[in-house]
Motif scaffolding. Structure first.
Motif, PDB file in Angstrom:
ATOM      1  N   PHE A 146      11.179 -15.470   5.822  1.00  0.00           N
ATOM      2  CA  PHE A 146      10.506 -14.201   5.558  1.00  0.00           C
ATOM      3  C   PHE A 146       9.026 -14.282   5.934  1.00  0.00           C
ATOM      4  O   PHE A 146       8.485 -13.374   6.562  1.00  0.00           O
ATOM      5  N   LEU A 147       8.396 -15.379   5.573  1.00  0.00           N
ATOM      6  CA  LEU A 147       6.984 -15.530   5.907  1.00  0.00           C
ATOM      7  C   LEU A 147       6.796 -15.603   7.426  1.00  0.00           C
ATOM      8  O   LEU A 147       5.933 -14.924   7.990  1.00  0.00           O
TER       9      LEU A 147
ATOM     10  N   THR B 237       8.697 -14.516   9.825  1.00  0.00           N
ATOM     11  CA  THR B 237       8.968 -13.250  10.500  1.00  0.00           C
ATOM     12  C   THR B 237       7.754 -12.340  10.401  1.00  0.00           C
ATOM     13  O   THR B 237       7.345 -11.704  11.378  1.00  0.00           O
ATOM     14  N   TRP B 238       7.166 -12.333   9.197  1.00  0.00           N
ATOM     15  CA  TRP B 238       5.993 -11.487   9.010  1.00  0.00           C
ATOM     16  C   TRP B 238       4.833 -11.982   9.872  1.00  0.00           C
ATOM     17  O   TRP B 238       4.197 -11.197  10.580  1.00  0.00           O
TER      18      TRP B 238
ATOM     19  N   THR C 120       5.403 -10.968  13.431  1.00  0.00           N
ATOM     20  CA  THR C 120       5.220  -9.559  13.802  1.00  0.00           C
ATOM     21  C   THR C 120       3.739  -9.191  13.837  1.00  0.00           C
ATOM     22  O   THR C 120       3.350  -8.342  14.622  1.00  0.00           O
ATOM     23  N   VAL C 121       2.913  -9.827  12.992  1.00  0.00           N
ATOM     24  CA  VAL C 121       1.481  -9.492  13.055  1.00  0.00           C
ATOM     25  C   VAL C 121       0.773 -10.285  14.167  1.00  0.00           C
ATOM     26  O   VAL C 121      -0.416 -10.126  14.363  1.00  0.00           O
TER      27      VAL C 121
END
Lengths: 355, 439
Positions: free
Chosen positions: A95-96, A98-99, A102-103
């Protein structure tokens, strides 16, 4: 001697069978290797590839195995929820990462983009392991040895299906890191970057662990608790605190392994901890359970055997589809090593107190 | 203090899990009943006297206030759940089309998870076999589940129609008496393997192919059909490898495949294994540019999620959605309205047809008493399903063979143009992903 002839005959036939088994396996290994090498089916580069694949898989097994072996060393119990701790580390990192991906953070700072998910996974895994220890194991501290084992299996299912409940049964793709794509040429041989990074990261983490255990105060306390819990308590060591930190450190290793695993295989799933967990447990037993360098060695040996074994031992014997027998090779090797060295490769002979 | 905090925490976790569980569909769901069940106006021609069951397999008695009970069995959890969930939706839409009712009785659909393994299929089947209220079954999803469970179902007098099993042997004329209660609307892989072989040989122009399977009944048979057909066309199959179903490290086996120097690698496996293979195949020296293909087991957006960017340019075989004769766009409209998204896998329409075949046969053989009691003779129901001829389904005009093959197989090859799972929409002919390229 009151043994009858019949009993002695049974003894002989059993040990005869065991020796026959050993000879058969050794024969298969020797003949298979001979014929495979003679056939010249694989190039030297492909053999090196097999070994490199084995090392990267093995270093992950080794990292997970550390948690099994450390907890066993201190509590003499098998923490069967450890595979799920590994899975929760991989999930948190997913989850981390992926975030971060994306940024655009990962592309800008590849080193931090790799390091931050690993640290986060280690932290999350440690927290979950501490919670499991508090809820599922500590209340059973004085109970017979089978009881915490059952509780561990319960904890394992609980974690698996909690993740399933929250995130569903599907597969998540771990985001690719551009800096890790492609190959590095080392001594004229192209090796995938991700393999090199995983092996180095695992070696680094294990080195840090070894220093912690051998050189720091908490490491000393751990070793003391492992030797004798009661005496350690008398010497002023807070046994509960040491046990919790052992769980946390072992879990942090598993969390890091989870990220490295996801980097190689790029899939995260709620059930992903099961097979690596069993394999890592095998590695821990292989190396001598309770022994930290043993777990590292066991993991490496298992990984390399799994990768090289089907092609080297079975291909030459004309066995079709040898990769379906990969697990058979891994567990046969376990049996063989335990037959020749019952306490594992580096295992010390267990004293009656420890056993 | 500390203890209390902990207890509170665990309670919270527990509560949230229960809530989460409520969010997902429960195992048993009753179809919506738009109106109160009304007693049928025109009772059957039978005398009001007690119905006498003379059926060889016995009869199911459904009292006036009881629902007509059918079950769906197939994989509903794990990495392959999209396959089973997709078919289940087809059944649910068929029930909706009946207004949720049969002869004034609600239709009750229960589900059993077969886990996509022979053992899981056997467990699910044994559970269904003990339920005497069941009229008929739709399932299973994976061929392995049928291999494990069909004996229990046939011997309990039940009949199942599978929308998604494709292993050729399941409807072979010599399949054995255990399969008497088994039919399918899915295509047999005898067609699918042939289509892939022809595509590889004639369109791609490759001459050396390798296959990898995962030991499942589906993959093992399908890659063999492919290998036989490819050899018959004049090509050479240079390697046929296999892995364990839970294998993750594919690079050793891929290295062995690479040693045989294929131009084309075919792996008709399921989502998890397929994802691992496609993720790792480009890392292996010698396979960087090899052409790769899979089949209907990974024809789902989940596979794009699992396989990532490497899936682009890969070929997948599947039923040809463009060749479905009629009613398919309307079906998809209903589907997307009901579930808020495109179908998960390929066999939803086959499941819809399977359920409708079951209902049509039920209509034919069910004996309705004046008070609304329904009797379903089981052997007669089974015979009526086998007697299905020229059934106008969504997937084609379906006729069941004596060995249980009802499917109208039309296979197409699609190419993955974009690895973003959100762009996956094979039912939309205008959508470029995946793109139909053969025939």
């Amino acid at each position: 001697m009151r043994t009858t002839l019949g009993e002695r005959l049974t003894d002989w036939s059993i040990s005869g069978f065991m020796w026959g088994f050993r000879i058969l396996i050794v024969l298969i290994v020797v003949l298979g290797t001979f014929f495979t090498l003679q056939s010249g089916k694989y190039t030297g580069e492909q053999w090196i590839d097999f070994i490199v694949f084995g090392i990267s898989q093995g270093s992950i097994y080794a990292l997970i195995a550390l948690g099994y072996t450390m907890v066993y060393g201190i509590l003499r119990m098998i923490n069967f929820a450890h595979g799920e701790i590994f899975m929760s580390g991989a999930f948190s990192a997913y989850f981390l990462a992926t975030w971060l991906n994306t940024v655009g953070f990962v592309d800008a700072n590849p080193v931090l983009g790799l390091l931050i998910p690993i640290l986060f996974a280690m932290l999350m895994s440690a927290l979950i392991a501490m919670l499991v220890e508090r809820v599922a194991y500590r209340p059973l501290r004085g109970a017979p040895r089978l009881v915490p084992l059952i509780s561990a299996i319960g904890a394992s299912f609980f974690l698996q299906y909690t993740f399933r409940g929250f995130f569903g049964p599907g597969v998540y793709a771990y985001p690719p890191i551009k800096a890790l794509e492609g190959e590095w040429v080392i001594f004229g041989i192209g090796i995938l970057r991700v393999q090199v990074i995983v092996a180095i990261a695992a070696a680094l983490i294990m080195a840090i662990l070894y220093i912690v255990v051998m050189r720091t105060k908490i490491g000393k306390a751990m070793r003391a608790v492992s030797e004798d819990k009661d005496t350690a308590a008398l010497m002023g060591i807070d046994v509960n605190r040491i046990i919790v930190s052992t769980f946390a450190i072992g879990a942090a290793m598993a969390g890091a392994a989870g990220v490295l695993y996801a980097l190689i295989y790029r899939q995260v799933n709620f059930f992903m901890g099961f097979t690596p967990g069993i394999k890592a447990f095998t590695s821990a037993v292989l190396g001598g359970i309770g022994n930290i360098p043993g777990a590292m060695l066991g993991g490496m040996v298992l990984g390399i055997f799994e990768s090289v074994g089907p092609a080297l031992f079975l291909d030459g014997l004309g066995i079709i589809r040898p990769y379906q027998l990969k697990d058979a090779i891994a567990y046969t090797m376990l049996v063989m090593i335990l037959l020749f060295r019952p306490s594992g490769i580096l295992g010390e002979r267990l004293t009656s107190k420890k056993a | 203090m500390n203890k209390r905090l902990l207890a509170l925490l665990s309670l919270l976790v527990l509560a949230s899990m229960i809530l989460a569980a409520c969010g997902t569909p429960a195992a048993t769901e009753e179809a919506p009943a738009p109106e109160e069940p009304v007693a049928t106006e025109a009772p059957a021609e039978e005398e009001p006297a007690m119905f006498e069951c003379t059926d060889a397999l016995g009869c199911v008695e459904i009292a006036p206030d009881e629902p007509v009970h059918i079950a769906y069995w197939g994989v509903l959890s794990g990495a392959d759940s999209s396959l089973g969930e997709d078919s289940k939706r087809g059944v649910e839409i068929a029930i909706d089309d009946m207004g949720g009712q049969f002869q004034g009785h609600d239709i009750l659909l229960t589900t059993e998870d077969g886990l996509c393994t022979p053992e899981g299929g056997a467990t699910a089947a044994q559970k269904l076999a003990t339920d005497t209220s069941l009229v008929g079954l739709i399932g299973s999803a994976c061929s392995d589940e049928t291999v494990g469970g069909i004996a229990a179902i046939t011997n309990a007098g039940l009949t199942t129609i599978s929308p998604a099993n494709t292993r050729p042997l399941l409807t072979d004329p010599n399949r054995g008496p255990d399969y008497a209660g088994y039919l399918r609307t899915a295509h047999s892989d005898a067609f699918q393997g042939k289509a892939v072989a022809e595509f590889a040989y004639n369109v791609l122009g490759v001459r050396k192919a390798a296959t990898i399977h995962d030991g499942s009944a589906y993959a093992e048979a399908l890659q063999q059909v492919f290998a036989d057909e490819f050899t018959a066309l004049g090509g050479e199959v240079v390697a046929q490898e296999a892995v364990a179903k839970d294998a993750t490290d594919m690079r050793p086996v891929l290295t062995t495949v690479a040693a045989a120097e294929p131009e084309f690698v075919y792996f008709p496996v399921f989502v998890a294994a397929g994802g691992y293979i496609v993720n790792q195949i480009r890392d292996v020296a010698g396979l960087e540019d090899v052409k790769i293909a899979g089949s209907d087991g990974i024809f789902t957006a989940d596979f794009l999620e699992a396989g990532g960017a490497n899936t682009e340019g890969m070929y997948l075989s599947s039923p040809d959605f463009g060749a479905f004769p009629g009613g398919y766009p309307e079906f998809i409209e209903k589907h997307n309205a009901k579930y808020g998204g495109a179908p998960l896998s390929v066999f939803h329409a086959h499941a819809y047809d399977a359920a409708n075949i079951l209902f049509t046969a039920l209509e034919e053989v069910a004996v309705v008493e004046a008070d609304g009691t329904i009797y379903v003779p089981r052997q007669a129901l089974r015979d009526a399903i086998y007697a299905t001829q020229n059934f106008q389904g969504v997937t084609g005009s379906l006729s069941c063979s004596p060995s249980g093959d009802c499917g109208a197989p039309v296979i197409a090859i699609y190419e993955i143009m974009n690895s973003d799972p959100a762009s996956w929409d094979p039912q939309n002919a205008d959508n470029p992903n995946p793109k139909k390229i053969y025939p």
